[in-house]
Design a protein around this motif. Structure first.
Motif, PDB file in Angstrom:
ATOM      1  N   ALA A   1       4.767  -0.086  -0.056  1.00  0.00           N
ATOM      2  CA  ALA A   1       4.119   0.135  -1.205  1.00  0.00           C
ATOM      3  C   ALA A   1       2.939  -1.087  -1.240  1.00  0.00           C
ATOM      4  O   ALA A   1       1.669  -0.714  -1.710  1.00  0.00           O
ATOM      5  CB  ALA A   1       4.941  -0.225  -2.339  1.00  0.00           C
ATOM      6  N   ILE A   2       3.182  -2.105  -0.528  1.00  0.00           N
ATOM      7  CA  ILE A   2       2.096  -3.262  -0.343  1.00  0.00           C
ATOM      8  C   ILE A   2       1.030  -2.619   0.372  1.00  0.00           C
ATOM      9  O   ILE A   2      -0.218  -2.657   0.067  1.00  0.00           O
ATOM     10  CB  ILE A   2       2.661  -4.577   0.081  1.00  0.00           C
ATOM     11  CG1 ILE A   2       3.805  -5.124  -0.805  1.00  0.00           C
ATOM     12  CG2 ILE A   2       1.411  -5.450   0.436  1.00  0.00           C
ATOM     13  CD1 ILE A   2       4.358  -6.229  -0.109  1.00  0.00           C
ATOM     14  N   ALA A   3       1.332  -1.900   1.658  1.00  0.00           N
ATOM     15  CA  ALA A   3       0.470  -1.460   2.518  1.00  0.00           C
ATOM     16  C   ALA A   3      -0.352  -0.394   1.723  1.00  0.00           C
ATOM     17  O   ALA A   3      -1.716  -0.287   1.908  1.00  0.00           O
ATOM     18  CB  ALA A   3       0.958  -0.867   3.661  1.00  0.00           C
TER      19      ALA A   3
ATOM     20  N   ARG B   1      -4.599   0.044   1.005  1.00  0.00           N
ATOM     21  CA  ARG B   1      -5.146   1.124   1.623  1.00  0.00           C
ATOM     22  C   ARG B   1      -6.055   1.659   0.548  1.00  0.00           C
ATOM     23  O   ARG B   1      -7.424   1.969   0.646  1.00  0.00           O
ATOM     24  CB  ARG B   1      -4.301   2.056   2.285  1.00  0.00           C
ATOM     25  CG  ARG B   1      -5.339   3.332   2.862  1.00  0.00           C
ATOM     26  CD  ARG B   1      -4.074   4.248   3.099  1.00  0.00           C
ATOM     27  NE  ARG B   1      -3.576   4.887   1.910  1.00  0.00           N
ATOM     28  CZ  ARG B   1      -4.168   5.918   1.341  1.00  0.00           C
ATOM     29  NH1 ARG B   1      -5.490   6.378   1.376  1.00  0.00           N
ATOM     30  NH2 ARG B   1      -3.222   6.301   0.169  1.00  0.00           N
ATOM     31  N   ARG B   2      -5.193   1.619  -0.779  1.00  0.00           N
ATOM     32  CA  ARG B   2      -6.128   2.284  -1.790  1.00  0.00           C
ATOM     33  C   ARG B   2      -7.448   1.189  -2.231  1.00  0.00           C
ATOM     34  O   ARG B   2      -8.399   1.912  -2.567  1.00  0.00           O
ATOM     35  CB  ARG B   2      -5.193   2.567  -2.886  1.00  0.00           C
ATOM     36  CG  ARG B   2      -4.309   3.849  -2.730  1.00  0.00           C
ATOM     37  CD  ARG B   2      -3.812   4.397  -3.910  1.00  0.00           C
ATOM     38  NE  ARG B   2      -2.703   3.226  -4.571  1.00  0.00           N
ATOM     39  CZ  ARG B   2      -1.407   3.231  -4.145  1.00  0.00           C
ATOM     40  NH1 ARG B   2      -0.955   4.126  -3.195  1.00  0.00           N
ATOM     41  NH2 ARG B   2      -0.913   2.284  -4.653  1.00  0.00           N
TER      42      ARG B   2
ATOM     43  N   THR C   1     -12.280   2.828   5.005  1.00  0.00           N
ATOM     44  CA  THR C   1     -11.005   3.241   4.971  1.00  0.00           C
ATOM     45  C   THR C   1     -10.404   2.248   5.908  1.00  0.00           C
ATOM     46  O   THR C   1     -10.943   1.525   6.602  1.00  0.00           O
ATOM     47  CB  THR C   1     -10.747   4.565   5.413  1.00  0.00           C
ATOM     48  OG1 THR C   1     -11.300   4.945   6.915  1.00  0.00           O
ATOM     49  CG2 THR C   1     -11.330   5.785   4.546  1.00  0.00           C
ATOM     50  N   ILE C   2      -9.122   2.108   5.696  1.00  0.00           N
ATOM     51  CA  ILE C   2      -8.285   1.193   6.744  1.00  0.00           C
ATOM     52  C   ILE C   2      -6.940   1.788   7.133  1.00  0.00           C
ATOM     53  O   ILE C   2      -6.409   2.337   6.264  1.00  0.00           O
ATOM     54  CB  ILE C   2      -8.226  -0.167   5.738  1.00  0.00           C
ATOM     55  CG1 ILE C   2      -7.859  -1.227   7.051  1.00  0.00           C
ATOM     56  CG2 ILE C   2      -7.176   0.053   4.687  1.00  0.00           C
ATOM     57  CD1 ILE C   2      -7.875  -2.736   6.410  1.00  0.00           C
TER      58      ILE C   2
ATOM     59  N   ASN D   1      -6.933   6.032   8.065  1.00  0.00           N
ATOM     60  CA  ASN D   1      -6.628   5.937   6.607  1.00  0.00           C
ATOM     61  C   ASN D   1      -5.190   6.160   6.127  1.00  0.00           C
ATOM     62  O   ASN D   1      -5.035   6.915   5.365  1.00  0.00           O
ATOM     63  CB  ASN D   1      -7.697   6.783   5.893  1.00  0.00           C
ATOM     64  CG  ASN D   1      -7.744   6.680   4.315  1.00  0.00           C
ATOM     65  OD1 ASN D   1      -7.472   5.354   4.063  1.00  0.00           O
ATOM     66  ND2 ASN D   1      -8.177   7.607   3.756  1.00  0.00           N
ATOM     67  N   THR D   2      -4.263   5.593   6.922  1.00  0.00           N
ATOM     68  CA  THR D   2      -2.998   5.922   6.489  1.00  0.00           C
ATOM     69  C   THR D   2      -2.182   4.615   6.932  1.00  0.00           C
ATOM     70  O   THR D   2      -2.517   3.610   7.459  1.00  0.00           O
ATOM     71  CB  THR D   2      -2.463   7.046   7.536  1.00  0.00           C
ATOM     72  OG1 THR D   2      -1.072   7.537   7.013  1.00  0.00           O
ATOM     73  CG2 THR D   2      -2.396   6.807   8.880  1.00  0.00           C
TER      74      THR D   2
END
Length: 441
Positions: free
Chosen positions: A360-362, A366-367, A389-390, A424-425
């Motif tokens: 959830a943190i990751a 990302r968002r 994106t990351i 982006n994932t």
């Protein structure tokens, strides 16, 4: 001292193209500034009735004012060296003299010392540094109120006499130090919250080293006050250790610079690893779990190739700020090099809930990065750079072992899995007990 000079920030999204930056503050910050300054003026007006007592302290008033001005002039040379690589223009340690004035002089005389010292500071330091006047006025008001409170504490305890070396005198001095520091800290903390809307402990209360330095400065002020009641000529001996404190700020600054990545303000790789080793040792000793995230900007080379490395640096700084804002205060964030960032989450559940929490943190990171935009200057004018994106890989100590090198290797493997999945994932190393991240876009 802890100062409000650098805390009052403009309201988000409001234009700063006004003649006086006071109008750019948040409404709550404007209200606080007006209230604090009005209170300081009102208390000064009430204390001005004791003019006869103030007239009897003219000599001591002039001496403390002169010492404060001399201190500023000498310290300016030291601070000029520090300013070459520091963002702040001056580290204010004048509370040595303002505190001594607060406990020794009647309120009107103490106010004259404070106003004189801070007027000189404005002329010699803050005005050339182009610090907004409202910030300096607010700082001056907080010092006036802190001094008033410290004086009231001393007066309520029977005053500071020649026999102040006894237990009662020590208790009076300690009480005055606590009251002075508390009033100043609370007012500055309120200014930060009102100005920025942030209530993080480190942001509001400042770093521990800053608070220790403030206490040390006030203790010097207490010693100066005691000396002035017994052997006034010896007060000049306060100046050398005071200048040493200024140099200690420079040493601490060099230590910070050595551990900070210049482009992002995050910990550099060496400093992050050293701090992470300490956190891992603490977690293993307490049999707790922790986690590692490694995040890598996607297609960052395209940004550098299309817009240049200076724009790339701006993007890295913006991403670092977004990353730091998305994690908790106690999480350790660093730049590993290039466009790669690393986060240590020092407290994590040991079961599957820990993996879900890390995922959830990751995902939040990302968002958050996907929402980052940077305005850059191009030959065609300003341009908004968005669509970053990351990819993020993670590992938790509960399943991957508590060794930092193994954790980093597993998180790095998960990062490459995220890249191979289309970027982006998010991927978390270990058993697949969390849902696979949805690829955005």
């Amino acid at each position: 001292m802890v100062s409000a000079v650098s805390t009052l920030a403009p309201s988000q999204g409001r234009s700063t193209a006004v003649r006086w930056p006071f109008g750019t503050l948040r409404p709550l910050a404007i209200l606080l500034v007006v209230l604090v300054e009005a209170t300081a003026i009102a208390l000064l007006a009430l204390s001005a009735a004791g003019t006869e007592e103030a007239n009897g302290a003219l000599g001591l008033t002039a001496l403390l004012l002169a010492l404060g001005i001399v201190h500023t002039e000498i310290a300016t040379g030291i601070e000029r060296i520090r300013r070459r690589s520091a963002d702040t223009s001056y580290f204010d340690l004048s509370s040595v003299w303002t505190f001594a004035a607060a406990v020794l002089l009647p309120p009107t005389s103490a106010a004259l010392v404070i106003l004189g010292i801070y007027a000189h500071l404005w002329w010699r330091v803050w005005r050339p540094a182009k610090v907004p006047l409202h910030r300096h006025l607010f700082t001056t008001a907080t010092v006036l109120l802190a001094a008033q409170a410290a004086h009231a504490a001393v007066a309520g305890s029977g005053g500071l006499h020649d026999e102040s070396g006894g237990a009662a005198g020590l208790g009076t001095i300690v009480l005055a130090v606590v009251v002075y520091a508390l009033v100043n800290t609370v007012l500055v903390a309120l200014a930060i919250v009102a100005s920025t809307g942030r209530v993080e402990r480190a942001t509001v209360l400042g770093h521990g080293d800053d608070n220790v330095l403030e206490v040390a400065t006030l203790c010097l002020g207490a010693l100066a006050a005691i000396v002035l009641t017994t052997r006034p000529v010896l007060v000049v001996l306060v100046l050398p250790p005071l200048l040493v404190l200024h140099r200690s700020v420079r040493i601490r600054q060099l230590e910070t610079e050595a551990s900070t990545d210049a482009k992002t303000g995050l910990l550099n790789a060496a400093a992050w690893r050293a701090r992470a080793e300490q956190e891992v040792h603490r977690a293993r000793r307490g049999r707790g779990a922790f986690a590692i995230l490694i995040a890598d900007l996607d297609h960052f080379k395209t940004v550098n190739d299309s817009h240049g490395h200076l724009v790339g640096d701006e993007v890295l700084a913006a991403v670092a700020g977004a990353l730091r804002a998305e994690v908790r205060e106690e999480d350790l964030v660093g730049r590993f090099g290039g466009e790669e960032f690393v986060v240590l989450v020092p407290t994590m559940a040991r079961d599957g809930n820990g993996r879900r929490e890390l995922h959830a943190i990751a995902e939040r990171i990302r968002r958050r990065i996907a929402a980052v935009s940077v305005t850059v200057d191009t030959p065609e004018g300003s341009r908004r750079l968005a669509g970053l994106t990351i990819s993020v890989g993670g590992a938790t100590s509960a399943a991957d072992g508590a060794d930092l090198d193994r954790m980093l290797a597993n998180a790095d493997t998960a990062l490459y899995a995220a890249k191979n999945a289309g970027r982006n994932t998010v991927r978390i190393a270990g058993p697949a007990d969390v849902p696979a991240a949805r690829r955005a876009g």
